[in-house]
Design an enzyme around this catalytic site. Structure first.
Site, PDB file in Angstrom:
ATOM      1  CD  GLU A 253      -2.845  -1.256   2.366  1.00  0.00           C
ATOM      2  OE1 GLU A 253      -2.656  -0.550   3.363  1.00  0.00           O
ATOM      3  OE2 GLU A 253      -3.835  -1.987   2.231  1.00  0.00           O
ATOM      4  CB  CYS A 287      -1.742   7.213   1.667  1.00  0.00           C
ATOM      5  SG  CYS A 287      -3.101   6.309   2.433  1.00  0.00           S
TER       6      CYS A 287
END
Ligand code: NAD
Length: 484
Positions: A253, A287
């Protein structure tokens, strides 16, 4: 001064690797010392995790295991204030965020994946055989083994348990390498593991940096059966290369440069509220945050003005004060990186609509403060628009047509998330489907159902976690064929 110890085989132990300082980002003060694990200690942690797989943990019934995992959620909640204070001191993030997101979700992840594993089904197929007797195939899921968990600093407990919870629910054991910036909550979780009766070796923590330190020792260790990582794309590339030795699976990720798209039929107030959070929440260190926004030309000026007002409304201050709405960035190094982009924006001729530099906060002069910033007027090939800055900043660009907005949003090496703001139902579906990302939000941002697939397209990731998708990574699926 806190000394952050490693947690190996159920015991907190001092690291034999180099020591380094832990800073409180709000003041810049040194508040602790981290003694990193050396290569032998990482090896010990992996060995303990391997033994635990074969020990009481491996022999435990699913119901018993799930019972213990639920106790972990209770155990974090029972020490909520301690976890909260530890997270705030490591990150400098305001209590208003950490108490609503980091700690509650850090705990909730254990219950979510306890539920998930209890309802996990596998397939079966009956087949004909030439002798007429037939055969039955059925699939079973086994733990993958020892999982290496490499974590970032922006949501330390939450992003760690997002991986540790499904890994343990599926019967694996873990060795966690928290970020060197945020050692506290991973260490504290070791105490909770012992308190609820998780057997030694199931959960291990090794402290240190990445290259030439615990991060690399762990990912290069071929007795680690799978690696799950959240962090920068460049780091993910190095981890993927390390995992090639021994052919070990990875779940990555990684970074994003997420686009928001605002159409002229959007509900203005709701959009400003949502997109404001998408740009500035957690001081932009998310993010999924929005560092580029494409706005339909007719409402461009209104959006620019609205977003600049949102930026100006944030309140810096003591992160423990409930009135503080924006904290510092994580470190002096990260502030230098973010401000480097602020300089480039200015030198590149950006129009600065809000902020634009470092911030000074009385009483906290040593803190890593950065102004929430809104720019416009840069060309699309500017590094400010191409690179992930990971700060409280965003750039606004006008567009005319839906096709143009889609093309602009997709013109990125990253593909993590997008948010689309429109009241047009057809347009919402049409556009969401055409943006090359793992997660498209319409009229919302960071609205998360933890059963849904989470992950990035393009350079933002490999694989999906969340719900049944986590189960895919944390188990080995095997088929058994019985001739009847
Ligand atoms: P980072 O990549 O610098 O560090 C992450 C972790 O990797 C740290 O624990 C670090 O010590 C370790 N590491 C570094 N080099 C290593 C190596 N060669 N081998 C093994 N381990 C190594 O990331 P960061 O600065 O901590 O976090 C910010 C980044 O994380 C941003 O890019 C952000 O977009 C990304 N992020 C992504 C998600 C997501 O879900 N996609 C969520 C949060 C953060």
């Amino acid at each position: 001064m806190t000394e952050y110890l490693n947690f190996i085989d159920g015991r907190h132990v001092a690291g034999r690797g180099p020591a380094f300082a832990n800073h409180f980002p709000t003041t810049g003060e040194v508040i602790g010392e981290i003694r990193s694990a050396d290569r032998d200690q990482v090896d010990e942690a992996v060995g303990a995790a391997r033994r635990a797989l074969k020990g009481p943990w491996g022999r435990m019934s699913l119901a018993e295991r799930v019972g213990l995992i639920r106790k972990l959620a209770d155990g974090i909640n029972a020490r909520f204030d301690e976890f909260l204070a530890a997270e705030i001191r490591d990150t400098g993030k305001p209590r208003s965020i950490a108490s609503h997101i980091d700690i509650p979700r850090g705990a909730a992840n254990f219950n979510v994946f306890a539920d998930q594993v209890m309802t996990l089904a596998t397939e079966s197929f009956e087949m004909a055989t030439p002798d007429g007797a037939g055969a039955l195939n059925y699939a079973v899921r086994d733990p993958r083994g020892v999982i290496g968990v490499i974590c970032p600093w922006n949501l330390p407990l939450l992003l760690m348990t997002w991986k540790v919870a499904p890994a343990l629910a599926c019967g694996n054991t873990v060795v966690v390498k928290p970020s060197e910036e945020t050692p506290a909550t991973a260490t504290l979780l070791g105490e909770v593991m012992n308190a609820v009766g998780i057997p030694p070796g199931v959960y291990n923590v090794v402290h240190g940096h990445g290259v030439g330190s615990a991060g690399e020792y762990l990912t290069q260790h071929t007795d680690v059966d799978g690696i799950t990582f959240t962090g920068e794309t460049r780091t993910g590339e190095a981890i993927m290369a390390a995992a090639a030795k021994g052919v070990r699976p990875v779940s990555l990720e990684m970074g994003g440069k997420n686009a928001g798209i605002i159409f002229d039929d959007a509900d203005f107030e709701k959009t400003m509220e949502g997109i404001g959070r998408a740009c500035f929440a957690n001081t932009g260190q998310v993010c999924l945050g929005t560092e580029r926004i494409y706005v339909q030309r007719g409402i461009f000026d209104r959006v620019a003005e609205g977003l600049a007002a949102k930026a100006a409304a944030y309140r810096f201050g003591d992160p423990f004060d409930p009135a503080t709405t924006m904290g510092t960035v994580i470190s002096a190094k990260h502030r230098a990186k973010v401000l480097g982009y602020y300089d480039r924006a200015r030198e590149g001729g950006a129009t600065i609509l809000a902020g634009g530099g470092a911030a000074g906060v009385k009483g906290y002069e040593g803190g890593y403060w950065v102004q929430p910033t809104v720019w416009t007027g840069l060309p699309e090939d500017s590094p400010v628009i191409r690179d992930e800055i990971f700060g409280p900043c965003t750039h606004l660009q006008p567009f005319d047509t839906e096709e143009e907005a889609i093309a602009l949003a997709n013109d990125s090496r990253y593909g993590l998330a997008t948010s689309i703001w429109t009241e047009g139902l057809g347009r919402a579906h049409r556009v969401a489907r055409q943006i090359d990302v793992g997660i498209a939000w319409v009229n919302c941002w960071f609205l998360r159902d933890l059963r849904t697939p989470f992950g990035g397209a393009k350079a933002s990731g490999i694989g999906r976690e969340g719900g049944v998708h986590s189960m895919e990574f944390y188990t080995e699926l095997r088929n058994i064929c019985i001739k009847l």
